[in-house]
Design a protein around this motif. Structure first.
Motif, PDB file in Angstrom:
ATOM      1  N   LEU A 209      47.501  69.333  60.413  1.00 42.56           N
ATOM      2  CA  LEU A 209      47.420  70.512  61.277  1.00 42.56           C
ATOM      3  C   LEU A 209      46.141  71.301  61.009  1.00 42.56           C
ATOM      4  O   LEU A 209      45.728  71.465  59.857  1.00 42.56           O
ATOM      5  CB  LEU A 209      48.639  71.403  61.018  1.00 42.56           C
ATOM      6  N   VAL A 210      45.548  71.809  62.082  1.00 45.68           N
ATOM      7  CA  VAL A 210      44.405  72.726  61.989  1.00 45.68           C
ATOM      8  C   VAL A 210      44.781  74.012  62.715  1.00 45.68           C
ATOM      9  O   VAL A 210      45.062  73.996  63.919  1.00 45.68           O
ATOM     10  CB  VAL A 210      43.136  72.127  62.626  1.00 45.68           C
ATOM     11  N   LEU A 211      44.797  75.131  61.997  1.00 47.49           N
ATOM     12  CA  LEU A 211      45.089  76.426  62.609  1.00 47.49           C
ATOM     13  C   LEU A 211      43.797  77.023  63.147  1.00 47.49           C
ATOM     14  O   LEU A 211      42.843  77.230  62.396  1.00 47.49           O
ATOM     15  CB  LEU A 211      45.714  77.374  61.587  1.00 47.49           C
ATOM     16  N   VAL A 243      42.204  75.426  58.034  1.00 47.59           N
ATOM     17  CA  VAL A 243      41.987  76.642  58.813  1.00 47.59           C
ATOM     18  C   VAL A 243      40.630  76.564  59.497  1.00 47.59           C
ATOM     19  O   VAL A 243      39.605  76.368  58.840  1.00 47.59           O
ATOM     20  CB  VAL A 243      42.050  77.905  57.933  1.00 47.59           C
ATOM     21  N   ASP A 244      40.643  76.686  60.819  1.00 47.00           N
ATOM     22  CA  ASP A 244      39.411  76.787  61.594  1.00 47.00           C
ATOM     23  C   ASP A 244      38.998  78.255  61.573  1.00 47.00           C
ATOM     24  O   ASP A 244      39.706  79.118  62.110  1.00 47.00           O
ATOM     25  CB  ASP A 244      39.675  76.307  63.023  1.00 47.00           C
ATOM     26  N   CYS A 245      37.869  78.551  60.960  1.00 47.00           N
ATOM     27  CA  CYS A 245      37.421  79.936  60.813  1.00 47.00           C
ATOM     28  C   CYS A 245      36.776  80.488  62.079  1.00 47.00           C
ATOM     29  O   CYS A 245      36.389  81.663  62.114  1.00 47.00           O
ATOM     30  CB  CYS A 245      36.440  80.049  59.647  1.00 47.00           C
ATOM     31  N   GLN A 257      33.296  84.669  61.118  1.00 49.68           N
ATOM     32  CA  GLN A 257      33.721  83.500  60.349  1.00 49.68           C
ATOM     33  C   GLN A 257      33.638  83.780  58.855  1.00 49.68           C
ATOM     34  O   GLN A 257      34.473  83.306  58.076  1.00 49.68           O
ATOM     35  CB  GLN A 257      32.855  82.290  60.692  1.00 49.68           C
ATOM     36  N   PHE A 258      32.639  84.543  58.460  1.00 52.74           N
ATOM     37  CA  PHE A 258      32.472  84.900  57.059  1.00 52.74           C
ATOM     38  C   PHE A 258      33.692  85.676  56.562  1.00 52.74           C
ATOM     39  O   PHE A 258      34.203  85.426  55.462  1.00 52.74           O
ATOM     40  CB  PHE A 258      31.203  85.742  56.882  1.00 52.74           C
ATOM     41  N   VAL A 259      34.173  86.610  57.391  1.00 57.40           N
ATOM     42  CA  VAL A 259      35.338  87.427  57.026  1.00 57.40           C
ATOM     43  C   VAL A 259      36.588  86.560  56.926  1.00 57.40           C
ATOM     44  O   VAL A 259      37.377  86.675  55.983  1.00 57.40           O
ATOM     45  CB  VAL A 259      35.544  88.551  58.062  1.00 57.40           C
ATOM     46  N   VAL A 260      36.771  85.675  57.916  1.00 57.75           N
ATOM     47  CA  VAL A 260      37.932  84.776  57.903  1.00 57.75           C
ATOM     48  C   VAL A 260      37.906  83.902  56.656  1.00 57.75           C
ATOM     49  O   VAL A 260      38.915  83.762  55.948  1.00 57.75           O
ATOM     50  CB  VAL A 260      37.954  83.904  59.172  1.00 57.75           C
ATOM     51  N   ALA A 261      36.754  83.296  56.385  1.00 59.24           N
ATOM     52  CA  ALA A 261      36.638  82.411  55.216  1.00 59.24           C
ATOM     53  C   ALA A 261      36.890  83.175  53.927  1.00 59.24           C
ATOM     54  O   ALA A 261      37.502  82.641  52.984  1.00 59.24           O
ATOM     55  CB  ALA A 261      35.256  81.766  55.192  1.00 59.24           C
ATOM     56  N   MET A 279      37.351  74.822  58.398  1.00 59.34           N
ATOM     57  CA  MET A 279      36.382  74.328  59.368  1.00 59.34           C
ATOM     58  C   MET A 279      35.458  75.476  59.739  1.00 59.34           C
ATOM     59  O   MET A 279      35.911  76.588  60.037  1.00 59.34           O
ATOM     60  CB  MET A 279      37.100  73.797  60.615  1.00 59.34           C
ATOM     61  N   LEU A 280      34.164  75.215  59.726  1.00 52.45           N
ATOM     62  CA  LEU A 280      33.158  76.232  60.024  1.00 52.45           C
ATOM     63  C   LEU A 280      32.256  75.765  61.151  1.00 52.45           C
ATOM     64  O   LEU A 280      31.898  74.594  61.212  1.00 52.45           O
ATOM     65  CB  LEU A 280      32.294  76.514  58.792  1.00 52.45           C
TER      66      LEU A 280
END
Length: 333
Positions: A209-211, A243-245, A257-261, A279-280
């Motif tokens: 799974l990829v969220l 997790v797809d950021c 994306q930086f915040v999500v990661a 994933m970035l």
């Protein structure tokens, strides 16, 4: 004169070379084959939680993270726009697919020669025969996770495959896709010689799974991760996910994306074993640019599709993830 009832909207047909022709023109060597096989095994072990590099601290990134470079060749479009390297390699709308397939295979071979594992989203049902044996990892996008045809195709692919949750955020749809792709299937396709064939698969046991967020909210927070892990476990699947950021997890703002990661790294450092990867959307130069005159005037290293993080930010994100993995307790099973 009889009424014409077929090909009413076909302007032109041109033959593609059989996949074998490209395989012979751009062959994969023994060193490249070994690299791809090792890389797939590394991904499979990460998905199963068997790879110690995700638990034990090491001073170098290579000992802590397994990096796979995204080289996406097909761009799913809600309406119109550049459809990707395979469909339009000259970026001028002429659609030189023959040359696009050759470019795609050449890039994957070069990645393997550089010892860089590569990943791509599988969108078309025919083109994988031209290059898929060179992939370490493949993705099925949010808009095609529910497609029975893509689930069948994933069951045939040799590489591990990640299914993204659909845009409505329904995790069960992606779980069903993973279960379906693990089963044997029969379906029509083309052979490496370009003939129409019926393919019988054994199923792909390395799907996951990829969220990527939902249409109106992210799903990478601790509650979202736990909900998804529980859904996987209830289906008898390993409760591990990526997790797809980007996309809806970042509000489609590449800078977030930086915040999500960072928040994902915090969960990893706190002991989360459900998160096995991120994933970035990353490129050499931050942001994106428009295609105005084909390749003319384009800035090297900047995206022409989704806006991306730049190289410096990418390195910072990876360093943060390295530290998070190092802080995660090695005693948690």
């Amino acid at each position: 004169m009889p009424t014409k009832i077929s090909d009413l909207h076909i302007a032109r047909e041109e033959p593609l070379p059989p996949p074998r022709e490209l395989h012979e023109d751009l062959p994969v060597g023994g060193d490249e084959t070994a690299l791809i096989a090792r890389s797939r095994r590394a991904v499979q072990e990460i998905l199963l939680g068997k790879d110690r590099r995700l638990r034990d601290w090491a001073p170098r990134v290579a000992d802590t993270l397994f990096l796979v470079m995204r080289v996406y060749f097909e761009k799913p479009r809600t309406r119109m726009g550049w459809k990707g390297l395979i469909y339009d390699p000259d970026l001028n709308g002429h659609g030189n697919i023959r040359e696009g397939l050759r470019h795609a295979r050449r890039i994957l071979l070069e990645c393997a020669r550089l010892r860089v594992p590569a990943a791509s989203e599988i969108l078309d049902l025919v083109t994988p025969q031209y290059y898929a044996e060179l992939l370490t990892w493949g993705a099925i996008g949010a808009r095609t996770t529910e497609s029975p045809l893509h689930r069948q195709m994933a069951s045939a692919l040799s590489a591990p495959v990640g299914f993204k949750n659909p845009t409505n955020g329904n995790i069960q749809t992606a779980v069903d896709a993973i279960l379906a792709a693990a089963q044997p299937h029969k379906f029509p396709s083309i052979s490496i010689d370009g003939r129409a064939v019926v393919v019988t698969t054994t199923g792909n046991p390395s799907c996951h799974l990829v969220l990527r967020g939902t249409g109106n909210a992210p799903n990478y927070d601790a509650a979202g991760i736990q909900k998804a892990a529980d859904a996987l476990a209830q289906a008898g699947l390993p409760p591990r996910l990526m997790v797809d950021c980007s996309h809806d997890n970042s509000g489609k703002d590449h800078r977030r994306q930086f915040v999500v990661a960072a928040q994902v790294a915090g969960q990893i450092a706190g002991g989360s074993q459900a998160i096995c990867g991120v994933m970035l959307e990353s490129h050499l130069v931050e942001g994106r640019q428009d295609i105005v005159s084909g390749r003319k005037g384009l800035r090297y290293g900047q995206s022409v599709t989704d806006a991306c993080m730049g190289w410096e930010t990418t390195v910072e994100v990876l360093e943060r993830l390295v530290k998070a993995v190092g802080r995660r307790s090695p005693h948690i099973p």
